[in-house]
Structures are given as structure tokens and as C-alpha cells.
Design a protein around this motif. Sequence first.
Motif, mmCIF file in Angstrom:
data_model
loop_
_atom_site.group_PDB
_atom_site.id
_atom_site.type_symbol
_atom_site.label_atom_id
_atom_site.label_comp_id
_atom_site.label_asym_id
_atom_site.label_seq_id
_atom_site.Cartn_x
_atom_site.Cartn_y
_atom_site.Cartn_z
ATOM 1 N N THR A 251 0.854 -1.189 0.000
ATOM 2 C CA THR A 251 0.000 0.000 0.000
ATOM 3 C C THR A 251 0.887 1.235 0.000
ATOM 4 N N THR A 252 0.869 1.993 -1.086
ATOM 5 C CA THR A 252 1.773 3.145 -1.194
ATOM 6 C C THR A 252 1.377 4.285 -0.264
ATOM 7 N N SER A 253 0.112 4.335 0.124
ATOM 8 C CA SER A 253 -0.325 5.365 1.076
ATOM 9 C C SER A 253 -0.190 4.892 2.516
ATOM 10 N N GLY A 254 -0.236 3.570 2.696
ATOM 11 C CA GLY A 254 -0.270 3.011 4.040
ATOM 12 C C GLY A 254 -1.662 3.020 4.637
ATOM 13 N N ASN A 255 -2.613 3.587 3.903
ATOM 14 C CA ASN A 255 -3.960 3.764 4.446
ATOM 15 C C ASN A 255 -5.042 2.971 3.718
ATOM 16 N N SER A 256 -4.669 2.015 2.899
ATOM 17 C CA SER A 256 -5.668 1.190 2.214
ATOM 18 C C SER A 256 -6.339 0.291 3.248
ATOM 19 N N GLU A 257 -7.609 0.502 3.480
ATOM 20 C CA GLU A 257 -8.304 -0.222 4.537
ATOM 21 C C GLU A 257 -8.315 -1.720 4.293
ATOM 22 N N ASN A 258 -8.456 -2.130 3.025
ATOM 23 C CA ASN A 258 -8.498 -3.572 2.761
ATOM 24 C C ASN A 258 -7.139 -4.230 3.013
ATOM 25 N N VAL A 259 -6.066 -3.511 2.771
ATOM 26 C CA VAL A 259 -4.726 -4.040 3.056
ATOM 27 C C VAL A 259 -4.487 -4.075 4.562
ATOM 28 N N LEU A 260 -4.890 -3.010 5.251
ATOM 29 C CA LEU A 260 -4.761 -2.976 6.711
ATOM 30 C C LEU A 260 -5.506 -4.145 7.349
ATOM 31 N N ARG A 261 -6.726 -4.405 6.909
ATOM 32 C CA ARG A 261 -7.496 -5.515 7.478
ATOM 33 C C ARG A 261 -6.841 -6.859 7.167
ATOM 34 N N ALA A 262 -6.242 -6.968 5.990
ATOM 35 C CA ALA A 262 -5.540 -8.208 5.655
ATOM 36 C C ALA A 262 -4.362 -8.435 6.592
ATOM 37 N N LEU A 263 -3.605 -7.385 6.882
ATOM 38 C CA LEU A 263 -2.465 -7.497 7.793
ATOM 39 C C LEU A 263 -2.923 -7.902 9.197
ATOM 40 N N LEU A 264 -3.987 -7.275 9.669
ATOM 41 C CA LEU A 264 -4.487 -7.590 11.010
ATOM 42 C C LEU A 264 -5.043 -9.010 11.082
ATOM 43 N N THR A 265 -5.740 -9.431 10.041
ATOM 44 C CA THR A 265 -6.276 -10.791 10.001
ATOM 45 C C THR A 265 -5.154 -11.813 9.945
ATOM 46 N N ALA A 266 -4.110 -11.502 9.190
ATOM 47 C CA ALA A 266 -2.961 -12.404 9.106
ATOM 48 C C ALA A 266 -2.336 -12.611 10.478
ATOM 49 N N LYS A 267 -2.166 -11.535 11.216
ATOM 50 C CA LYS A 267 -1.583 -11.652 12.555
ATOM 51 C C LYS A 267 -2.458 -12.515 13.451
ATOM 52 N N ASP A 268 -3.765 -12.394 13.309
ATOM 53 C CA ASP A 268 -4.689 -13.180 14.130
ATOM 54 C C ASP A 268 -4.651 -14.669 13.784
ATOM 55 N N THR A 269 -4.256 -14.993 12.563
ATOM 56 C CA THR A 269 -4.272 -16.388 12.115
ATOM 57 C C THR A 269 -2.883 -17.023 12.079
ATOM 58 N N GLY A 270 -1.874 -16.322 12.565
ATOM 59 C CA GLY A 270 -0.531 -16.886 12.609
ATOM 60 C C GLY A 270 0.232 -16.799 11.306
ATOM 61 N N VAL A 271 -0.256 -15.979 10.373
ATOM 62 C CA VAL A 271 0.438 -15.748 9.107
ATOM 63 C C VAL A 271 1.447 -14.615 9.304
ATOM 64 N N SER A 272 2.690 -14.844 8.939
ATOM 65 C CA SER A 272 3.709 -13.797 9.040
ATOM 66 C C SER A 272 3.432 -12.711 8.002
ATOM 67 N N THR A 273 3.898 -11.489 8.266
ATOM 68 C CA THR A 273 3.550 -10.374 7.400
ATOM 69 C C THR A 273 4.756 -9.528 7.021
ATOM 70 N N VAL A 274 4.744 -9.082 5.752
ATOM 71 C CA VAL A 274 5.741 -8.148 5.233
ATOM 72 C C VAL A 274 4.968 -7.031 4.543
ATOM 73 N N ALA A 275 5.185 -5.788 4.954
ATOM 74 C CA ALA A 275 4.439 -4.656 4.413
ATOM 75 C C ALA A 275 5.348 -3.746 3.600
ATOM 76 N N PHE A 276 4.879 -3.370 2.413
ATOM 77 C CA PHE A 276 5.552 -2.404 1.550
ATOM 78 C C PHE A 276 4.717 -1.130 1.584
ATOM 79 N N LEU A 277 5.244 -0.090 2.225
ATOM 80 C CA LEU A 277 4.488 1.128 2.473
ATOM 81 C C LEU A 277 5.164 2.330 1.822
ATOM 82 N N GLY A 278 4.415 3.448 1.779
ATOM 83 C CA GLY A 278 4.955 4.694 1.262
ATOM 84 C C GLY A 278 4.565 5.856 2.147
#
Length: 206
Positions: free
Chosen positions: A124-151
Motif C-alpha cells: 500500500t503506497t499510502s499506508g492507508n488502504s483499509e483492505n490491506v490494513l485488514r488483511a495485515l491484522l487478520t494475518a496476525k490473528d491467524t498466525g500468518v507472518s507479514t511483510v508490508a511495503f508502504l509509502g
Amino acid sequence: MADASIDQDVSIFQHNVSESLLILQSLRKLEPQVERAAKLLADALLSGKKLLACGNGGSAADASHLTTEFVVRYQADRRPYPAISFTTNGGDLTACGNDYGFDEIFARQVRAFGHKGDVLFAFTTSGNSENVLRALLTAKDTGVSTVAFLGRDGGSSSGIADVEFLVEHGVTARIQEAHKLLLHTICELVEVRLHAAANAGHQPLT
């Protein structure tokens, strides 16, 4: 028409090249994160886990680009590895958008396909894409590791991922160009690890 912010004595092309060079030079400080992301992904793939990816617009293309590098190959011949871009299935995207809202299109796919030990790369180049944010939070809840590319300043997605790449710039195109170099470097480093494992007898090359 030329951008009013650009020196009229310098062409748009020359301005963009100079700006891009400065941004790419600034990425040197992110080398530790590059190494961590590559290790995280290589360890996951070598353990039978998978890569997941998501993003919007140009970042959706980057997500699909990334997964293709592992389903097919980056440079050298090797076996394929499981990688899914959440941006490519029109049925899933439109059904979820219609029934649950656009903000849920990636999070729901994380719940459907993500398992503990998988890795989600989120763009997410803005860092504020709600659908990407929810994906990151859901991943953390399910034990999926996360890597974020932000701007920009990282926005609401800052500080959530296990590994974070922040390109502090205000122009989306320049941020995406920097993200591309980072993900290509990660692909190269991961492929080196995959080949080393194959040569050590842990994984077949093809």
C-alpha cells in the motif's frame, strides 16, 4: 503540460530519473529488512508453507508479479513454490466486495487460504488502504507472518507487519519503483536459499 513543481529547464524525464536515483540510494538503509524478509519467506517455502500477496491498483500488479516469480521462477530453473495473489480472482473479489464490502476483499481471502507459517506480502503506497490494513491484522490473528511495503509516512498500516519497508516519498510512481527493486532483491535472495537447500538434498530443483 509540465508539472509546475518541476524546474522548467529540466525535462520531466530527467527530473524523474534524478528523483528516482535519490530514492533508490535511500533504500540502502533497508538492507537488514530485506535480509529478514528473504529469510522469512525462504524458511516458509522450504517448510511447505506458501506466499500470499495483496495490494490495490499498481500495487495489485506488484502483488501478482511477486507471486508469479515463485509459481514459475525468478531467474534460475527450480521447482515451483505455492504463491497466491489475492488480486487476480474476479469471482472472489466481486462476490466479497458485493456481499461484505471492498474493505474485506483481502482479509476474507486470508481467512480462506492463510495458515500458520504462511507469509503475506502486502502493498500500500499510502499506508492507508483499509483492505490491506485488514488483511495485515487478520494475518496476525491467524498466525500468518507479514511483510508490508508502504509509502509516504506509513499511514495506518505502519508498525503492524513483522517486516516493514517504508519508502518515505509523496509520489506514488516513485514509491512503486522502489518497491519493485526491493521485491526483486528479495526474490533473488530467496532463490539463492532455495537452490542451496536443493543442492543440500533438502528440496528437488524441479
